[in-house]
Design a protein around this motif. Structure first.
Motif, PDB file in Angstrom:
ATOM      1  N   GLN A  92     -10.555  -3.689  -4.690  1.00 30.30           N
ATOM      2  CA  GLN A  92      -9.496  -3.453  -5.671  1.00 30.30           C
ATOM      3  C   GLN A  92      -9.884  -4.006  -7.036  1.00 30.30           C
ATOM      4  O   GLN A  92      -9.480  -3.467  -8.068  1.00 30.30           O
TER       5      GLN A  92
ATOM      6  N   HIS B 288       0.825  -1.216   0.000  1.00 31.83           N
ATOM      7  CA  HIS B 288       0.000   0.000   0.000  1.00 31.83           C
ATOM      8  C   HIS B 288       0.860   1.268   0.000  1.00 31.83           C
ATOM      9  O   HIS B 288       0.501   2.270  -0.608  1.00 31.83           O
TER      10      HIS B 288
ATOM     11  N   GLY C 108      -1.841  -6.959  -5.609  1.00 30.08           N
ATOM     12  CA  GLY C 108      -2.466  -6.913  -4.295  1.00 30.08           C
ATOM     13  C   GLY C 108      -3.636  -7.878  -4.179  1.00 30.08           C
ATOM     14  O   GLY C 108      -3.833  -8.508  -3.131  1.00 30.08           O
TER      15      GLY C 108
ATOM     16  N   GLN D 108      -6.173   3.508   0.779  1.00 29.77           N
ATOM     17  CA  GLN D 108      -4.931   2.831   1.171  1.00 29.77           C
ATOM     18  C   GLN D 108      -4.427   3.331   2.524  1.00 29.77           C
ATOM     19  O   GLN D 108      -3.921   2.545   3.328  1.00 29.77           O
TER      20      GLN D 108
ATOM     21  N   GLU E 181     -11.871  -1.288  -8.546  1.00 29.40           N
ATOM     22  CA  GLU E 181     -11.002  -0.177  -8.951  1.00 29.40           C
ATOM     23  C   GLU E 181     -10.220  -0.513 -10.220  1.00 29.40           C
ATOM     24  O   GLU E 181     -10.008   0.352 -11.071  1.00 29.40           O
ATOM     25  N   VAL E 182      -9.802  -1.769 -10.345  1.00 26.61           N
ATOM     26  CA  VAL E 182      -9.127  -2.201 -11.575  1.00 26.61           C
ATOM     27  C   VAL E 182     -10.064  -2.033 -12.765  1.00 26.61           C
ATOM     28  O   VAL E 182      -9.640  -1.591 -13.850  1.00 26.61           O
TER      29      VAL E 182
ATOM     30  N   ALA F  41       1.767   2.250  -3.344  1.00 29.87           N
ATOM     31  CA  ALA F  41       0.619   2.834  -4.046  1.00 29.87           C
ATOM     32  C   ALA F  41       0.491   4.319  -3.683  1.00 29.87           C
ATOM     33  O   ALA F  41       0.226   5.161  -4.557  1.00 29.87           O
TER      34      ALA F  41
ATOM     35  N   MET G 155      -0.713   1.383 -11.677  1.00 32.12           N
ATOM     36  CA  MET G 155      -1.630   1.130 -10.572  1.00 32.12           C
ATOM     37  C   MET G 155      -2.505  -0.096 -10.837  1.00 32.12           C
ATOM     38  O   MET G 155      -2.820  -0.845  -9.904  1.00 32.12           O
TER      39      MET G 155
ATOM     40  N   LEU H 136      -8.031   6.432  -4.254  1.00 31.94           N
ATOM     41  CA  LEU H 136      -7.173   5.294  -3.941  1.00 31.94           C
ATOM     42  C   LEU H 136      -6.292   5.596  -2.733  1.00 31.94           C
ATOM     43  O   LEU H 136      -6.136   4.755  -1.839  1.00 31.94           O
TER      44      LEU H 136
ATOM     45  N   HIS I  50      -0.311  -2.953 -10.096  1.00 38.66           N
ATOM     46  CA  HIS I  50      -0.109  -2.953  -8.648  1.00 38.66           C
ATOM     47  C   HIS I  50      -1.316  -3.583  -7.944  1.00 38.66           C
ATOM     48  O   HIS I  50      -1.158  -4.438  -7.058  1.00 38.66           O
ATOM     49  N   HIS I  51      -2.511  -3.172  -8.338  1.00 33.85           N
ATOM     50  CA  HIS I  51      -3.726  -3.720  -7.745  1.00 33.85           C
ATOM     51  C   HIS I  51      -3.872  -5.212  -8.050  1.00 33.85           C
ATOM     52  O   HIS I  51      -4.314  -5.984  -7.191  1.00 33.85           O
ATOM     53  N   GLN I  52      -3.516  -5.613  -9.246  1.00 30.24           N
ATOM     54  CA  GLN I  52      -3.608  -7.034  -9.591  1.00 30.24           C
ATOM     55  C   GLN I  52      -2.716  -7.873  -8.682  1.00 30.24           C
ATOM     56  O   GLN I  52      -3.101  -8.966  -8.255  1.00 30.24           O
TER      57      GLN I  52
END
Length: 211
Positions: free
Chosen positions: A190, A54, A163, A83, A193-194, A57, A156, A79, A159-161
């Protein structure tokens, strides 16, 4: 004293001695109790690694061009708010468990739970899932305009994938409790958000980065 009265008196004294002995037993023979750990190994590892995840991020949102389009800026701000809240929650868990906020062996809590014997499936020398490299972060800091928006969304989303993969691993390994609930919530939030960021990236003409 009649025989029956003597027996009754002896019985009363015996009961009294038993009661006194039970009361004094914790003092004379203190029992050893092992307190259950606040968090187990998986919960601590997940909280430590997801906190670090996080934090990167947040760094990416800070490096986004201040003059980027309002839609991407708004996504970045939302975001960052989410976070920060989750970082605070996870650091609170680690304080309660008297655990370090940083892991000395990142990602080793991720195990193959389908195998007969659990073992770490994450290479010890590999970067954390979905994280950006130093050169990518530097490129984001210098990018401007549409280029900055595309690069931010690309980094991002990846990054989310990463996470999401981490949160799903924690969910699989934990039987219950607040850490499992938070991991599940992260997978859902997430993932949403993706979806939003992927749509924005397509509208800008950008493509997803390889994972």
């Amino acid at each position: 004293m009649p025989r029956g009265a003597r027996i009754a008196a002896f019985a009363s004294v015996a009961l009294l001695l038993l009661a006194i002995g039970a009361a004094l037993r914790p003092l004379a023979l203190p029992e050893k109790h092992t307190a259950a750990p606040v968090l187990d190994i998986v919960e601590i590892g997940f909280a430590q690694d997801m906190t670090a995840h996080h934090q990167q991020a947040l760094l990416m949102t800070q490096r986004l061009d201040p003059d980027a389009g309002p839609t991407v800026r708004r996504v970045a701000e939302q975001l960052a708010d989410t976070q920060r809240i989750e970082i605070g929650t996870m650091l609170g868990w680690l304080r309660l468990a008297d655990a370090s906020p940083l892991s000395s062996r990142p990602m080793t809590w991720m195990t193959n739970t389908t195998a007969a014997h659990q073992h770490s499936t994450y290479p010890s020398d590999a970067p954390m899932l979905g994280t950006a490299s130093t050169s990518e972060l530097d490129a984001l800091a210098t990018a401007r305009g549409r280029e900055a928006e595309i690069l931010f969304l690309q980094l991002m989303i990846r990054h989310h994938q990463g996470g999401i993969t981490m949160a799903m691993a924690a969910d699989r390994q934990l039987d219950g409790g607040p850490v499992k609930e938070t991991a599940r919530s992260m997978v859902q939030s997430q993932g949403q958000e993706v979806g939003v960021m992927s749509l924005l990236l397509t509208q800008l003409g950008g493509e997803l980065l390889p994972q």
